[in-house]
Write an enzyme that holds these catalytic residues in place. Structure first.
Site, PDB file in Angstrom:
ATOM      1  N   SER A 113     -54.946  63.075  50.952  1.00 17.12           N
ATOM      2  CA  SER A 113     -55.493  63.823  49.928  1.00 17.12           C
ATOM      3  C   SER A 113     -56.406  64.799  50.377  1.00 17.12           C
ATOM      4  O   SER A 113     -56.486  66.022  50.215  1.00 17.12           O
ATOM      5  CB  SER A 113     -56.066  63.016  48.963  1.00 17.12           C
ATOM      6  OG  SER A 113     -55.035  62.122  48.289  1.00 17.12           O
ATOM      7  N   TRP A 146     -46.879  59.441  57.902  1.00 21.34           N
ATOM      8  CA  TRP A 146     -45.862  59.627  56.766  1.00 21.34           C
ATOM      9  C   TRP A 146     -45.149  60.642  56.965  1.00 21.34           C
ATOM     10  O   TRP A 146     -44.686  61.404  55.914  1.00 21.34           O
ATOM     11  CB  TRP A 146     -46.604  59.800  55.410  1.00 21.34           C
ATOM     12  CG  TRP A 146     -47.749  58.761  55.194  1.00 21.34           C
ATOM     13  CD1 TRP A 146     -49.122  58.841  55.247  1.00 21.34           C
ATOM     14  CD2 TRP A 146     -47.304  57.321  54.691  1.00 21.34           C
ATOM     15  NE1 TRP A 146     -49.649  57.867  54.801  1.00 21.34           N
ATOM     16  CE2 TRP A 146     -48.873  56.679  54.734  1.00 21.34           C
ATOM     17  CE3 TRP A 146     -46.415  56.510  54.707  1.00 21.34           C
ATOM     18  CZ2 TRP A 146     -48.944  55.593  54.280  1.00 21.34           C
ATOM     19  CZ3 TRP A 146     -46.642  55.025  54.610  1.00 21.34           C
ATOM     20  CH2 TRP A 146     -47.954  54.505  54.253  1.00 21.34           C
ATOM     21  N   GLU A 155     -46.437  65.368  48.827  1.00 17.93           N
ATOM     22  CA  GLU A 155     -46.931  66.876  48.721  1.00 17.93           C
ATOM     23  C   GLU A 155     -48.162  67.138  47.664  1.00 17.93           C
ATOM     24  O   GLU A 155     -48.351  68.004  46.842  1.00 17.93           O
ATOM     25  CB  GLU A 155     -45.593  67.648  48.448  1.00 17.93           C
ATOM     26  CG  GLU A 155     -44.743  67.558  49.476  1.00 17.93           C
ATOM     27  CD  GLU A 155     -43.660  68.875  49.657  1.00 17.93           C
ATOM     28  OE1 GLU A 155     -43.891  69.691  48.986  1.00 17.93           O
ATOM     29  OE2 GLU A 155     -42.880  68.489  50.478  1.00 17.93           O
ATOM     30  N   GLY A 175     -30.558  44.060  31.481  1.00 18.51           N
ATOM     31  CA  GLY A 175     -30.699  43.337  32.834  1.00 18.51           C
ATOM     32  C   GLY A 175     -29.649  43.831  33.851  1.00 18.51           C
ATOM     33  O   GLY A 175     -30.177  43.826  35.014  1.00 18.51           O
ATOM     34  N   GLU A 196     -52.687  62.201  57.793  1.00 21.37           N
ATOM     35  CA  GLU A 196     -52.978  61.379  58.870  1.00 21.37           C
ATOM     36  C   GLU A 196     -53.183  59.757  58.302  1.00 21.37           C
ATOM     37  O   GLU A 196     -53.557  59.593  57.122  1.00 21.37           O
ATOM     38  CB  GLU A 196     -54.280  61.696  59.819  1.00 21.37           C
ATOM     39  CG  GLU A 196     -53.969  63.287  60.094  1.00 21.37           C
ATOM     40  CD  GLU A 196     -55.040  63.796  60.984  1.00 21.37           C
ATOM     41  OE1 GLU A 196     -56.326  63.466  61.003  1.00 21.37           O
ATOM     42  OE2 GLU A 196     -54.737  64.626  61.931  1.00 21.37           O
ATOM     43  N   PRO A 197     -53.361  58.822  59.206  1.00 25.23           N
ATOM     44  CA  PRO A 197     -53.761  57.524  58.557  1.00 25.23           C
ATOM     45  C   PRO A 197     -54.888  57.369  57.861  1.00 25.23           C
ATOM     46  O   PRO A 197     -54.914  56.848  56.717  1.00 25.23           O
ATOM     47  CB  PRO A 197     -53.678  56.574  59.829  1.00 25.23           C
ATOM     48  CG  PRO A 197     -52.925  57.229  60.836  1.00 25.23           C
ATOM     49  CD  PRO A 197     -53.091  58.848  60.622  1.00 25.23           C
TER      50      PRO A 197
HETATM   51  C1  LIG Z   1     -42.177  58.775  51.720  1.00 22.01           C
HETATM   52  C2  LIG Z   1     -43.425  59.570  51.950  1.00 22.01           C
HETATM   53  C3  LIG Z   1     -43.064  60.968  52.989  1.00 22.01           C
HETATM   54  C4  LIG Z   1     -44.124  61.656  53.218  1.00 22.01           C
HETATM   55  N1  LIG Z   1     -44.068  63.036  54.000  1.00 22.01           N
HETATM   56  C5  LIG Z   1     -44.846  63.602  54.333  1.00 22.01           C
HETATM   57  C6  LIG Z   1     -44.504  64.672  55.124  1.00 22.01           C
HETATM   58  O1  LIG Z   1     -43.364  64.795  55.734  1.00 22.01           O
HETATM   59  N2  LIG Z   1     -45.650  65.147  56.015  1.00 22.01           N
HETATM   60  C7  LIG Z   1     -47.117  64.941  55.687  1.00 22.01           C
HETATM   61  O2  LIG Z   1     -47.790  65.528  56.135  1.00 22.01           O
HETATM   62  N3  LIG Z   1     -47.202  63.696  54.568  1.00 22.01           N
HETATM   63  C8  LIG Z   1     -46.272  63.424  54.155  1.00 22.01           C
HETATM   64  N4  LIG Z   1     -46.415  62.278  53.338  1.00 22.01           N
HETATM   65  C9  LIG Z   1     -47.796  61.787  52.839  1.00 22.01           C
HETATM   66  C10 LIG Z   1     -48.338  62.300  51.634  1.00 22.01           C
HETATM   67  O3  LIG Z   1     -48.366  63.627  51.318  1.00 22.01           O
HETATM   68  C11 LIG Z   1     -49.690  61.467  51.299  1.00 22.01           C
HETATM   69  O4  LIG Z   1     -49.279  60.004  51.152  1.00 22.01           O
HETATM   70  C12 LIG Z   1     -50.448  61.768  50.075  1.00 22.01           C
HETATM   71  O5  LIG Z   1     -50.879  62.968  50.291  1.00 22.01           O
HETATM   72  C13 LIG Z   1     -51.621  60.837  49.789  1.00 22.01           C
HETATM   73  O6  LIG Z   1     -52.434  60.738  50.803  1.00 22.01           O
HETATM   74  P1  LIG Z   1     -52.524  59.021  51.057  1.00 22.01           P
HETATM   75  O7  LIG Z   1     -51.249  58.375  51.244  1.00 22.01           O
HETATM   76  O8  LIG Z   1     -53.449  59.079  52.232  1.00 22.01           O
HETATM   77  O9  LIG Z   1     -53.594  58.297  50.009  1.00 22.01           O
HETATM   78  P2  LIG Z   1     -55.120  58.782  49.559  1.00 22.01           P
HETATM   79  O10 LIG Z   1     -55.595  60.204  50.117  1.00 22.01           O
HETATM   80  O11 LIG Z   1     -55.833  57.812  50.511  1.00 22.01           O
HETATM   81  O12 LIG Z   1     -55.065  58.538  48.201  1.00 22.01           O
HETATM   82  C14 LIG Z   1     -55.297  57.199  47.631  1.00 22.01           C
HETATM   83  C15 LIG Z   1     -55.294  57.528  46.041  1.00 22.01           C
HETATM   84  O13 LIG Z   1     -56.615  58.022  45.700  1.00 22.01           O
HETATM   85  C16 LIG Z   1     -56.137  59.161  44.807  1.00 22.01           C
HETATM   86  N5  LIG Z   1     -57.299  60.291  45.176  1.00 22.01           N
HETATM   87  C17 LIG Z   1     -57.677  60.675  46.760  1.00 22.01           C
HETATM   88  N6  LIG Z   1     -58.506  61.708  46.454  1.00 22.01           N
HETATM   89  C18 LIG Z   1     -58.733  61.778  44.982  1.00 22.01           C
HETATM   90  C19 LIG Z   1     -59.497  62.754  44.301  1.00 22.01           C
HETATM   91  N7  LIG Z   1     -60.305  63.648  44.863  1.00 22.01           N
HETATM   92  N8  LIG Z   1     -59.432  62.809  42.873  1.00 22.01           N
HETATM   93  C20 LIG Z   1     -58.828  61.824  42.417  1.00 22.01           C
HETATM   94  N9  LIG Z   1     -57.921  60.754  42.939  1.00 22.01           N
HETATM   95  C21 LIG Z   1     -58.002  61.067  44.165  1.00 22.01           C
HETATM   96  C22 LIG Z   1     -54.816  59.779  45.249  1.00 22.01           C
HETATM   97  O14 LIG Z   1     -54.324  60.199  44.171  1.00 22.01           O
HETATM   98  C23 LIG Z   1     -54.304  58.175  45.457  1.00 22.01           C
HETATM   99  O15 LIG Z   1     -53.867  57.580  44.229  1.00 22.01           O
HETATM  100  C24 LIG Z   1     -45.366  61.337  52.815  1.00 22.01           C
HETATM  101  C25 LIG Z   1     -45.681  60.312  51.998  1.00 22.01           C
HETATM  102  C26 LIG Z   1     -44.475  59.450  51.570  1.00 22.01           C
HETATM  103  C27 LIG Z   1     -44.755  58.218  50.839  1.00 22.01           C
END
Ligand SMILES: Cc1cc2nc3c(=O)[nH]c(=O)nc-3n(C[C@H](O)[C@H](O)[C@H](O)COP(=O)(O)OP(=O)(O)OC[C@H]3O[C@@H](n4cnc5c(N)ncnc54)[C@H](O)[C@@H]3O)c2cc1C
Length: 380
Positions: A133, A157, A363, A340, A128-129
């Site tokens: 994680s 996403w 994932e 390059g 979700e937005p």
């Molecule tokens: C191209 C693409 C395709 C995707 N497809 C899907 C899909 O089909 N279905 C779906 O459900 N999702 C999908 N996603 C979402 C993806 O699973 C999430 O982007 C990912 O799980 C990270 O969540 P977030 O972007 O909210 O980052 P956040 O959770 O906000 O994390 C931001 C940063 O904080 C770090 N962080 C967060 N918590 C911790 C912790 N406890 N310890 C250490 N570091 C931490 C993370 O590692 C990251 O570096 C997709 C994303 C992309 C970019």
């Protein structure tokens, strides 16, 4: 470069042969144009489905191909070395079929032959937005109303968002935390299920994710997969298998980058010699090859544990972490080997470098994989 493979059956060798033909004949010639134009390759996915590659690890009785994970993962790797977006689509679709295949009612399972045959494309909506994680904190809410659920919230996403025929929607039917989460199976034409514009991504431009807004979307109650409150468990089990798929995609992408870098290094001359003759370049290629071999071995070892019915969750996390970090390192080094020429889109290494990055994020980010592994190590 030919990868020496040990496969469990004659049928598996034939399947890998067919996959190579499709990868080289159908995928490789199309990849650059589709990625350049940002066109979703639905037609290519139909070809893949008709070749039987969209339901490989599921039982034949359900319409799958009954292949072990060790074979499925090597098919994915082969597809990824020609076009990552297709391999990732196969992996995500396979993940999206898991809830119904493992927890679906008899009625829900009637759709499995079309899902596994590739007529219906799937999406998996967990993130979700406000959080990916910490998925157990999701806020999309489903409220029971007569013979249906009324669902409100935003999923972020979502791979195949706006392209999929069915969506696994993980939503809150109960209280806070993991125990309040359920899984609903929504058709693409569900009123109130509204795919948003595709994201403008760094790579995988042929298959960008999109938000899915659920605006009082009404999903029939008989589309609940498993029981109320079981959704988070279903989501995590699906992710365990999905992480193996992402690891295999990473190995294939890295192998493609190494092959391209080797061919270039043998052709390109500086100081009167092919650059491959300089130890500084040759050692870089050697390290790339060694890292890829290790990533492949780790991924297949985790897949074989799953095939043997043994716990594989932590090993899948290790494989995803290692293989995707290797893909990032190897594609970075491939750009370096080309100098390059590696920085411009005339060569695919520039695209592969951009594509590798997403594998460290999807994932479960690689930080989350480390969390999974360290928790398993320190659990009492
Ligand atoms: C191209 C693409 C395709 C995707 N497809 C899907 C899909 O089909 N279905 C779906 O459900 N999702 C999908 N996603 C979402 C993806 O699973 C999430 O982007 C990912 O799980 C990270 O969540 P977030 O972007 O909210 O980052 P956040 O959770 O906000 O994390 C931001 C940063 O904080 C770090 N962080 C967060 N918590 C911790 C912790 N406890 N310890 C250490 N570091 C931490 C993370 O590692 C990251 O570096 C997709 C994303 C992309 C970019």
């Amino acid at each position: 470069m030919t990868v020496e493979r040990i496969l469990p059956t004659e049928e598996a060798y034939e399947l890998l042969g067919l996959t190579r033909e499709i990868a080289e004949g159908e995928l490789a010639p199309r990849a650059a144009r589709y990625e350049q134009e940002g066109e979703f390759p639905r037609d290519v996915l139909r070809t893949i489905g008709r070749a039987g590659l969209l339901g490989l690890p599921y039982p034949e009785a359900d319409g799958g191909a009954g292949q072990p994970y060790e074979v499925y993962l090597q098919v994915l790797e082969t597809l990824a070395s020609s076009w990552l977006a297709i391999a990732e689509a196969v992996s995500v679709h396979t993940l999206a079929c898991f809830p119904v295949a493992a927890y679906g009612t008899e009625r829900q399972r009637k759709s499995l032959p079309d899902m596994l045959g590739g007529e219906l494309l799937g999406a998996y909506c967990l993130s979700e937005p406000q959080g990916g994680s910490d998925a157990a904190a999701l806020t999309t809410r489903a409220v029971r109303d007569g013979d249906g659920y009324v669902v409100t919230g935003t999923k972020a996403w979502i791979t195949h968002g706006g392209q999929a025929d069915f969506y696994n929607v993980f939503c809150r039917t109960g209280g806070p935390g993991a125990a309040g989460i359920s899984c609903l199976l929504a058709d693409a034409d569900t009123p109130g299920l509204l795919p948003q514009a595709p994201e403008r991504t760094m790579g995988l431009r042929a298959s960008p994710p999109a938000q899915i807004v659920l605006d009082d979307a009404r999903i029939p109650a008989d589309r609940l997969v498993g029981e109320e409150g079981q959704g988070f468990r279903i989501a995590l089990e699906a992710l365990d298998t999905g992480r193996l798929g992402i690891a295999a995609c990473a190995v294939g992408l890295a192998q493609a980058a190494l092959d391209h870098a080797c061919a270039y290094a043998k052709e390109r001359t500086q100081f009167g010699k092919p650059i491959a003759a300089f130890q500084g370049v040759g050692f870089m290629l050697a390290d790339m090859a060694t890292q890829i071999a290790a990533a492949r071995a780790l991924t297949l070892a985790a897949g074989r544990l799953k095939d043997a019915g043994r716990p594989f969750s932590t090993e899948a996390a290790k494989a995803k972490l290692f293989a995707t970090d290797v893909a990032m390192k190897v594609t970075t080094d491939a750009v370096q080997v080309l100098g390059g020429a590696g920085y411009v889109s005339d060569h695919p290494v520039e695209r592969w470098f951009r594509e590798a990055k997403v594998l460290q994020i999807v994932e479960g980010t690689n930080q989350i994989q480390r969390l999974v592994i360290s928790r398993a190590l320190t659990r009492d």
